[in-house]
Scaffold this active site. Sequence first.
Site, PDB file in Angstrom:
ATOM      1  N   ASP A   1       0.143  -1.318  -5.498  1.00 35.03           N
ATOM      2  CA  ASP A   1      -0.784  -0.630  -6.402  1.00 35.03           C
ATOM      3  C   ASP A   1      -0.782  -1.164  -7.825  1.00 35.03           C
ATOM      4  OD1 ASP A   1      -1.770   1.148  -4.452  1.00 35.03           O
ATOM      5  OD2 ASP A   1       0.026   2.383  -4.656  1.00 35.03           O
TER       6      ASP A   1
ATOM      7  N   ASP B   1      -6.712  -1.216   1.492  1.00 37.45           N
ATOM      8  CA  ASP B   1      -6.805  -0.918   0.053  1.00 37.45           C
ATOM      9  C   ASP B   1      -6.267  -2.084  -0.789  1.00 37.45           C
ATOM     10  OD1 ASP B   1      -6.167   1.108   1.905  1.00 37.45           O
ATOM     11  OD2 ASP B   1      -5.842   2.592   0.352  1.00 37.45           O
TER      12      ASP B   1
HETATM   13  N1  GLY Z   1      -4.432   4.063  -1.608  1.00 39.95           N
HETATM   14  C1  GLY Z   1      -5.635   4.323  -2.179  1.00 39.95           C
HETATM   15  C2  GLY Z   1      -6.490   5.337  -1.505  1.00 39.95           C
HETATM   16  O1  GLY Z   1      -6.059   6.432  -1.213  1.00 39.95           O
HETATM   17  O2  GLY Z   1      -7.618   5.040  -1.276  1.00 39.95           O
END
Ligand code: GLY
Length: 420
Positions: A134, A197
């Site tokens: 992230d 993601d």
């Molecule tokens: N990890 C990012 C989301 O929840 O989309």
Amino acid sequence: MNTKVIIKIYLLLILVCFSTFLAEAQHFSPTLKMKNNIQKEWVLEDVQKAINYCEAKTLQTLNNLGESDKSPRTIPAGETHWEAKQAGGWTSGFWAGILWYVYEGTQNDKVKQEAEKFTKTIKPILNAKVRSHDLGFIFNSSYGNAFRLTENKEYAAILKVAADSLTTLFNKNVGTILSWPAQVQSKLYAPHNTIIDNMMNLELLFVASDISGKSQYSTMAVSHADVTIKNHIRPDSTVWHVLVYDDKTGECIRKCTHQGYADNSVWARGQAWAIYGYTMCYRETGDEKYFQTAKELTAAYLKRLPADFVPYWDFDDPEIPNSVRDASAAAVVASALLELSGLDKNEPDKSYYRDAAEKMLWSLSSPAYRSGTKNDAFLLHSTGNKPKNVEVDIPIIYADYYYIEALVRLKKILETEKAG
Ligand code: GLY
């Protein structure tokens, strides 16, 4: 059976075939139909009004935050103010990013000062052990926008440190970044996992290559994007959420979901991250393969949308239409499609993506999705993690971030067109 009955059956069959053909054709037709009456094109005045709405909401939130340096994350159901968190989690950078975009869209210097203040609160994350992929979300939205708008080298230096941290999660045998180290330790997704993601975090690596002049960052990003094309995209151009790889051989050993309805369902935000991620990869590399991938992912997403262009949280939830939406996915895709349209040289696709993005933005800006006077957020109806019943059908900060990003992108497009 007499002749009349046979003719009737025959006509009925033709009618059924024709209706099926029409329904299918609509999925691929360049005409995007919204069932409500939001059909007009955005003009500069509309966009500026929408940005001003975001500015007013932002000032309201700043007022309610007072002296706090915590960043808003969600507005729980029934509340009116943001619940704010100390920097650390994956959403930490979005509030600073919103402030930068509001500043860009309004030139409000007070908002710029706040953007500088909240951006600084993110830096201590770099002192801790790397917890996840992230870092891209966190640093690109805050420091990335700060650097883009100010060209201040101190911001660039932090971006490079963040990118260096992100590279420590790259596994050469697999060719991708490890998304969730904690889920290796817990053995849930071990020995190496990559989630869709993660495509969003590659932008930090491309930025680091630009800043440093060193290709090692973009080489990793390209490897990650290529391996993800190979394994993460289904034959129908929808995406899996979580892939587990053998960390020694690089073989993909499991495909499943963490936030979607089912392993083989289409989780709307996952598809949105993929569309945005490959559009960004095409912008950064010029590689046609990423362009084609972004277009195929987009076609698969658009053909599943309900009439108002805001997806249900998972396209395959059997409760639809009695299920919740995810406005955040709509905002991510609106922003991505404005970029895809700008990168596409050919009609009718160029206008098709622009048209789709504009419709998404009209829908998000309508009373159905705008918070208006209900609470401090720009938007209602986002869904974070439905299977765990966490952050369901409420305002979430990243929806607001991608909404204002899309509005500022649209403003720039319209200004350029106006200037001729
Ligand atoms: N990890 C990012 C989301 O929840 O989309």
